[in-house]
Design an enzyme around this catalytic site. Structure first.
Site, PDB file in Angstrom:
ATOM      1  CD  GLU A 166       4.138   5.954   4.906  1.00 52.01           C
ATOM      2  OE1 GLU A 166       3.738   5.055   4.181  1.00 52.01           O
ATOM      3  OE2 GLU A 166       4.133   7.210   4.982  1.00 52.01           O
ATOM      4  CG  ASP A 171       6.374   5.511  -2.383  1.00 50.93           C
ATOM      5  OD1 ASP A 171       7.497   5.462  -2.372  1.00 50.93           O
ATOM      6  OD2 ASP A 171       5.720   6.735  -2.448  1.00 50.93           O
ATOM      7  CG  HIS A 219       5.331   8.468   1.606  1.00 50.63           C
ATOM      8  ND1 HIS A 219       4.087   8.415   2.413  1.00 50.63           N
ATOM      9  CD2 HIS A 219       4.838   9.143   0.623  1.00 50.63           C
ATOM     10  CE1 HIS A 219       3.088   8.682   2.109  1.00 50.63           C
ATOM     11  NE2 HIS A 219       3.376   9.328   0.917  1.00 50.63           N
ATOM     12  NE  ARG A 235      -1.620   9.391   2.677  1.00 46.49           N
ATOM     13  CZ  ARG A 235      -0.890  10.244   1.717  1.00 46.49           C
ATOM     14  NH1 ARG A 235      -0.192   9.463   0.871  1.00 46.49           N
ATOM     15  NH2 ARG A 235      -0.830  11.468   1.827  1.00 46.49           N
TER      16      ARG A 235
END
Ligand SMILES: NC(=O)c1ccc[n+]([C@@H]2O[C@H](COP(=O)([O-])OP(=O)(O)OC[C@H]3O[C@@H](n4cnc5c(N)ncnc54)[C@H](O)[C@@H]3O)[C@@H](O)[C@H]2O)c1
Length: 345
Positions: A263, A258, A295, A234
Site C-alpha cells: 500500500e 483497509d 487505510h 496490516r
C-alpha cells in the site's frame, strides 16, 4: 524540541497545530514520507514523527542517528515498519498504543455491512434512477459465525458489536484473554476450527514474523465456501496473490481490505489521473465483491485528537526526561507490549 513531521496531510497539520498550542514545539511538516531519499530532511531535528507507511529501516535509522535525531515518535499503533535491532542503542521509539480502537472496529463493521448488503452499489444505482434490486441480495448477520484473529483492544470492541447482531464468535489468539472471553461471551479456538466454521473472518493481530501471510492458499483452503475476509490490521497478514486465487475460484465470497501489503506507494495519494502499475492491486480492484479503503479505519475526529495529544505528550515526556509511557519494548516487540507493562528493562 524540533520535530520533523513526515507524510503530513492537511488533517494532520490542522490537528497537530491545534494541540501544539499547549506545547509550542517547533514542528516542520514535510509532505514526503520518510524514506532513504527523504531522510536528509530530518537533519538538525530532535524528533521525527512518522506514520504507518514511513520507512524506518536500518539505513534510515543510521542516517537519523548521524543527524542527531534522538527519538522516533510513531503517530500510530502498529510499528512493523521499524527496524528495532538497529534503533535499540541509537534512539527511543514511542507510539500511540490506542487512539481509538472504536474507530477501527466500527470501520471493520462498515466493510462487513457494505460488502454484505451492497449499499455502495445501491447508492450508485439509485443516483442513476435505477431502482432494481437484482444482484443486491445479502445475508442476515444474525446467527452467523465471525472468526476473529487477535483479540486485543480493537477486536474486543468489534466482538461486542457483532454480538449485538446476534453473531456467534470464534476467536484465536496465542495469548488468550479469558476475562474478555467470559465478559463478552466468546470462545477461543484453534485456527483450523476458526477457518472451518466462520462465515466472516476478521484480522486484528499485529504484523509479525508469525502472522505474515497468515491468510494464504493453505488457510484459505480450510475456510467455508463463500467466506468473507476482512483485513483492517496490516496488508501483509494476507498473501494477496493467494487471496486473488481464492476470489477467482469463488472460495472467497467477499474481501474487505483497509490495508494492502504494497500500500505504501498508493494509499493516501491521488492516482486518479494516472495508471496503476501494480498489477496485483489493479486485479483486486476489478472484483465486484472486493471493497478497498485506503487505510482509513482510524480516521475519526476522536482518533485524530488522541493521536495528536498522545504524540505530543510522548515527546513532552522525553523533553522532560521522564519515563516514556509509550516506549515500545525492544525485547518482546511481537506481543505489542510496552516496556512499562512487561519487560521493564
Ligand atoms: N487500519 C487501521 O487504521 C489500523 C489502526 C490501528 C491499528 N491497526 C492494526 O490493528 C492491529 C490490532 O490493533 P489493537 O490495538 O487491537 O492491538 P492489540 O495489541 O490490543 O491486540 C493485538 C492482539 O493480537 C494478538 N496476537 C499477537 N500475535 C498473534 C498471532 N500470532 N495470532 C493471533 N493473534 C496474535 C495479541 O496477543 C493481542 O491480543 C494493530 O497491530 C495494527 O496493525 C490498524
Amino acid at each position: 524540541m524540533k520535530i520533523a513531521f513526515f507524510d503530513s496531510k492537511k488533517y494532520d497539520i490542522k490537528i497537530f497545530e491545534q494541540h501544539n498550542q499547549k506545547y509550542k514545539y517547533e514542528i516542520k511538516f514535510f509532505e514526503p514520507k520518510l524514506t532513504p531519499d527523504s531522510v536528509a530532511l530530518a537533519d538538525g531535528y530532535d524528533v521525527v514523527c512518522v506514520f504507518v507507511n514511513d520507512v524506518v529501516d536500518k539505513y534510515v535509522i543510521g542516517k537519523l542517528y548521524e543527524y542527531g535525531v534522538k527519538m522516533i515518535a510513531l503517530r500510530c499503533a502498529g510499528y512493523n515498519n521499524v527496524d528495532f535491532n538497529e534503533a535499540k542503542d541509537k534512539m527511543k521509539i514511542v507510539r500511540v498504543p490506542a487512539y481509538s480502537p472504536y474507530a477501527v472496529a466500527e470501520h471493520t463493521v462498515a466493510l462487513m455491512l457494505t460488502l454484505n448488503r451492497k449499499t455502495h452499489k445501491a447508492y450508485l444505482r439509485t443516483r442513476d434512477a435505477n431502482f432494481t434490486l437484482s444482484g443486491l441480495t445479502g445475508f442476515d448477520m444474525y446467527n452467523k459465525t465471525a472468526g476473529i484473529i487477535g483479540t486485543g483492544k480493537i477486536a474486543q470492541i468489534l466482538i461486542r458489536i457483532l454480538k449485538g447482531f446476534g453473531m456467534k464468535i470464534l476467536a484465536y489468539d496465542p495469548y488468550p484473554n479469558e476475562n474478555a472471553s467470559k465478559g463478552l461471551g466468546f470462545e477461543y479456538t484453534d485456527l483450523d476450527t476458526l477457518y472451518k466454521n466462520s462465515n466472516v473472518i476478521s484480522l486484528h493481530c499485529p504484523l509479525t514474523k508469525e502472522t505474515k501471510y497468515i491468510i494464504n492458499s493453505e488457510s484459505i483452503s480450510k475456510m467455508k465456501n463463500g467466506v468473507m475476509i476482512i483485513n483492517t490490521g496490516r496488508g501483509a497478514l494476507i498473501n494477496t496473490e493467494d487471496l486473488i486465487e481464492g476470489l477467482k475460484s469463488h472460495k472467497i465470497g467477499y474481501a474487505g481490505l483497509d490495508v494492502y501489503e504494497e500500500e505504501s506507494e498508493y494509499f493516501f495519494e491521488d492516482y486518479s489521473d494516472t495508471i496503476i502499475s501494480d498489477d496485483t492491486l489493479a486485479r483486486l480492484l476489478t472484483f465486484n465483491n472486493v471493497l478497498i479503503t485506503s487505510h482509513q479505519a482510524f480516521l475519526t475526529e476522536e482518533a485524530l485528537n488522541n493521536i495528536a495529544s498522545t504524540t505530543l505528550e510522548n515527546i513532552k515526556e522525553f523533553d522532560d526526561n521522564r519515563k516514556l509511557t509509550n516506549e515500545i519494548c525492544y525485547i518482546c516487540q511481537n506481543s505489542s507490549c510496552s516496556i512499562e507493562e512487561k519487560c521493564n528493562t
